[in-house]
Every structure is written in C-alpha cells, then in structure tokens.
Design an enzyme around this catalytic site. Structure first.
Site, PDB file in Angstrom:
ATOM      1  N   CYS A 157       1.021  -1.181  -0.056  1.00  0.00           N
ATOM      2  CA  CYS A 157       0.056  -0.109   0.121  1.00  0.00           C
ATOM      3  C   CYS A 157       0.977   1.256  -0.076  1.00  0.00           C
ATOM      4  O   CYS A 157       1.575   1.497   0.795  1.00  0.00           O
ATOM      5  CB  CYS A 157      -0.814   0.196   1.223  1.00  0.00           C
ATOM      6  N   CYS A 193      -0.452   4.203   2.641  1.00  0.00           N
ATOM      7  CA  CYS A 193      -0.650   3.938   4.101  1.00  0.00           C
ATOM      8  C   CYS A 193      -0.498   2.460   4.519  1.00  0.00           C
ATOM      9  O   CYS A 193       0.765   2.008   4.285  1.00  0.00           O
ATOM     10  CB  CYS A 193      -1.977   4.549   4.569  1.00  0.00           C
ATOM     11  N   SER A 194      -1.431   1.813   4.864  1.00  0.00           N
ATOM     12  CA  SER A 194      -1.106   0.391   5.235  1.00  0.00           C
ATOM     13  C   SER A 194      -2.317  -0.572   4.953  1.00  0.00           C
ATOM     14  O   SER A 194      -2.670  -1.486   5.604  1.00  0.00           O
ATOM     15  CB  SER A 194      -0.939   0.097   6.577  1.00  0.00           C
ATOM     16  N   CYS A 195      -3.114  -0.312   3.759  1.00  0.00           N
ATOM     17  CA  CYS A 195      -4.161  -0.983   3.264  1.00  0.00           C
ATOM     18  C   CYS A 195      -3.639  -2.362   3.127  1.00  0.00           C
ATOM     19  O   CYS A 195      -2.840  -2.643   2.492  1.00  0.00           O
ATOM     20  CB  CYS A 195      -4.973  -0.382   2.051  1.00  0.00           C
TER      21      CYS A 195
END
Lengths: 139, 205
Positions: free
Chosen positions: B110, B113-115
């Site tokens: 991602c 961010c941190s999807c």
C-alpha cells in the site's frame, strides 16, 4: 526489513496473562475475537492503559458492565443499535479515562473529527486496477 | 460519554469508519498524555494478530490448490469466494487474489498507508507499513525481494507490484510447491505463510 519474530512462548505467556485479566469481564470468555482492526486496537488500548496503572481493572469492568446494561435497558434493539461488544468496550475505556480527568469528551470529539477530516489521500479511495510497477521477465 | 452511535447505521462501513476514527483519536490522546506507550499497545495487539490472521488466508489458498473450480471462483471474485468459507469483514471492500505462476510473481504494497486484506491476512506486519518498503518495493521490486526477504525471483519471471487502496485490496495466491501431491488441505494450510500471501516469500514443502 523482516519483522523480528518474538519467542512464541513469550507471546503465549503474555496472552495467558491477558486472558486471566479479561476472564472476569462480561463477554470475556477467554476467547477474544475481532472482526475489525479497530476492535483489536481498542482492546489493546484498554489493557495497555491498565498495565500502565491508569485505573484498576475492576473500574474498567464495572464501566463495561454499565455500558452493556444501558444498551439492554434501552431494549437491546438490534435494529436501532446492533450489538457491538467492542463499542461497549470503547465506551467503557472513555468513561474510566474521563472519570479520572484523563480525557475530556470535547477533546475526544474534536480529535475524532480531525481524524475523519484528514484527507486520506487524493487517489486512495480509488481502486487501482493495474500493477503499480512491473519488472519484466528476461527470457 | 457517548460513542457516536448512529442509530440504525451501526454496522455500515461509514459507522465502522467513525468508530475506527474515534479509537485512533483515543489512542493519540492517550499517547500524547503519556498514559501508555504505543509499543505497549503494539505488543498487546501482536498477541492476537495471528488469531485473525494469515491462517484464514492459508485455508483459502489450500482450498484453491485442491479444488480447481474454487480457484477459478477465487481468482474471478476473491471477496465472494472467501465468503463461501465464511471469511470476510464488515468493511465491504473488494479483495482481489492474484496468482503466482512460473511466468509472473505478484507482490502487494500500500503505497500510501497500510491498506491490507485484513480478513484473510490479519494485521499487517510493521515493515509493511514502513516507508522503506512502501517506496522501494515499487522502485526496485526484484532487488527488494531478493535482498530484504531472501526471495529470489528468477529473471525469467515477471514481477508485478499491486497497490492496495481502501477500495481494492490485493493478496497473493502462492505457487503450490512440488512434492505436495496428495496432501490434504490441512497439511497444505500448515505450510502456507503470511509472507507467501503478501508475495515477499514462496511456499516450500
């Protein structure tokens, strides 16, 4: 870049300590399960704050019991307000922190609005249907 | 104190997003005031992250390896195929499973961010959230895989990097290793790792 792997027994021990703690909590049958990342986060926050000495666990338990009791007193109406154990958990955490003057509802509302208003990113709500990068094969 | 209990909307993605924001707000205030450390919260979360984590993805992959029709459904619509096995979150986002073959090796990131495909892989490991991985895997994927993860992709295999967003989350169906012919789904599940489903590793028997 690899994450350090923690000794599995250490995690096991830590987990048993946490489970002993939540065993006496409504819904805490020793089998915590989470449907959403925020549920796990809320869970960890309450336990971490307790470990840090911010409140007695019994205060948190009573607060959780009270939140669930209110929901039941309101008719436990799944249609109006579906059951969410961890929302009660979050309410309980907010309540005990507010009770000791550590958190004010106004601050929290403002911060929540700020989190919601933070532009997550211009294109980050769009689906990206092609690879963002490729490294071609050499044959 | 009130949680934003939006009446009759509690299970909607909007409501989930609101509550998630409130949890973030509580956490940031607590950290600011020094009520506990972010490391302490991470450690606690770590105790449970495997609970909801990659073994669910492993179950899906093992089924795909042993049931060609299921695999076809999984590659066509991962969200629906996972739901067949009772796996899925309330988030409602779309998941896409990409299959590794001799010709193509997939890896997920991602970039912003941190999807991460939470319902099948649990919480993302810390390195997945760090800028170093997010930037480098896009710039020099083959090198990062080899140097940082010891995952050497043959030059004859193309590497594709997929950017997950909150709308569409990718994950990888790794290649079934040789020597596992006739294994049961349970046996296969046990060897399927999180890293192989992120695409920074492979499965070995």
């Amino acid at each position: 870049m690899s994450s350090p792997t923690r000794e599995s027994t250490e995690v096991g021990d830590a987990r048993r300590r946490v489970e002993t703690l939540i065993a006496g909590t409504p819904g805490g049958d020793g089998e915590a399960s989470f449907r959403e990342p925020w549920e796990l986060r809320a869970f960890a926050l309450a336990v971490a704050a307790y470990h840090a000495g911010q409140y007695e666990w019994s205060e948190f338990q009573l607060s959780l019991i009270e939140s669930i009791r209110r929901w039941e007193a309101d008719g436990a109406d799944e249609g109006a307000e579906p059951w969410s154990y961890y929302e009660h958990w979050l309410t309980a955490l907010e309540t005990v922190l507010a009770g000791s003057g550590l958190l004010s509802e106004a601050d929290l509302d403002e911060r929540t609005r700020a989190v919601l208003a933070t532009p997550r990113n211009a294109n980050h709500h769009e689906a990206h249907r092609e690879p963002i990068a490729t490294d071609p094969a050499i044959r | 104190m009130t949680v934003p209990h939006t009446v009759a909307a509690a299970a909607t993605p909007e409501h989930q997003a609101e509550v998630a924001a409130r949890v973030k707000a509580v956490e940031s205030i607590m950290i600011e005031k020094g009520l506990m450390s972010t490391e302490a919260v991470d450690r606690l979360a770590e105790i449970y992250e495997n609970e909801v984590g990659p073994q669910l993805g492993a179950k899906v992959v093992a089924k795909a390896w042993t049931d060609p029709e299921f695999k076809a459904r999984l590659l066509a619509n991962a969200t629906a195929a996972c739901a067949e096995l009772g796996i899925g979150g309330l988030q409602g986002e779309e998941m896409v499973a990409v299959e590794n073959t001799d010709d193509v090796h997939h890896v997920i990131v991602c970039t912003l961010c941190s999807c991460y495909p939470w319902p099948v892989l649990g919480l993302p490991p810390n390195w997945y959230k760090q800028p170093a991985y997010r930037a480098r895997i896009v710039r020099e994927p083959r090198k990062v895989l080899r140097e940082e993860f010891g995952c050497a992709v043959p030059d004859s295999t193309e590497v594709r990097v997929w950017d997950s967003s909150s709308e569409l989350r990718y994950w990888v169906v790794p290649q079934r290793p040789a020597g596992t012919e006739g294994w049961t789904e349970e046996q296969l599940e046990a060897i399927i790792t999180r890293d192989s489903m992120v695409g920074v590793g492979t499965v070995s028997a």
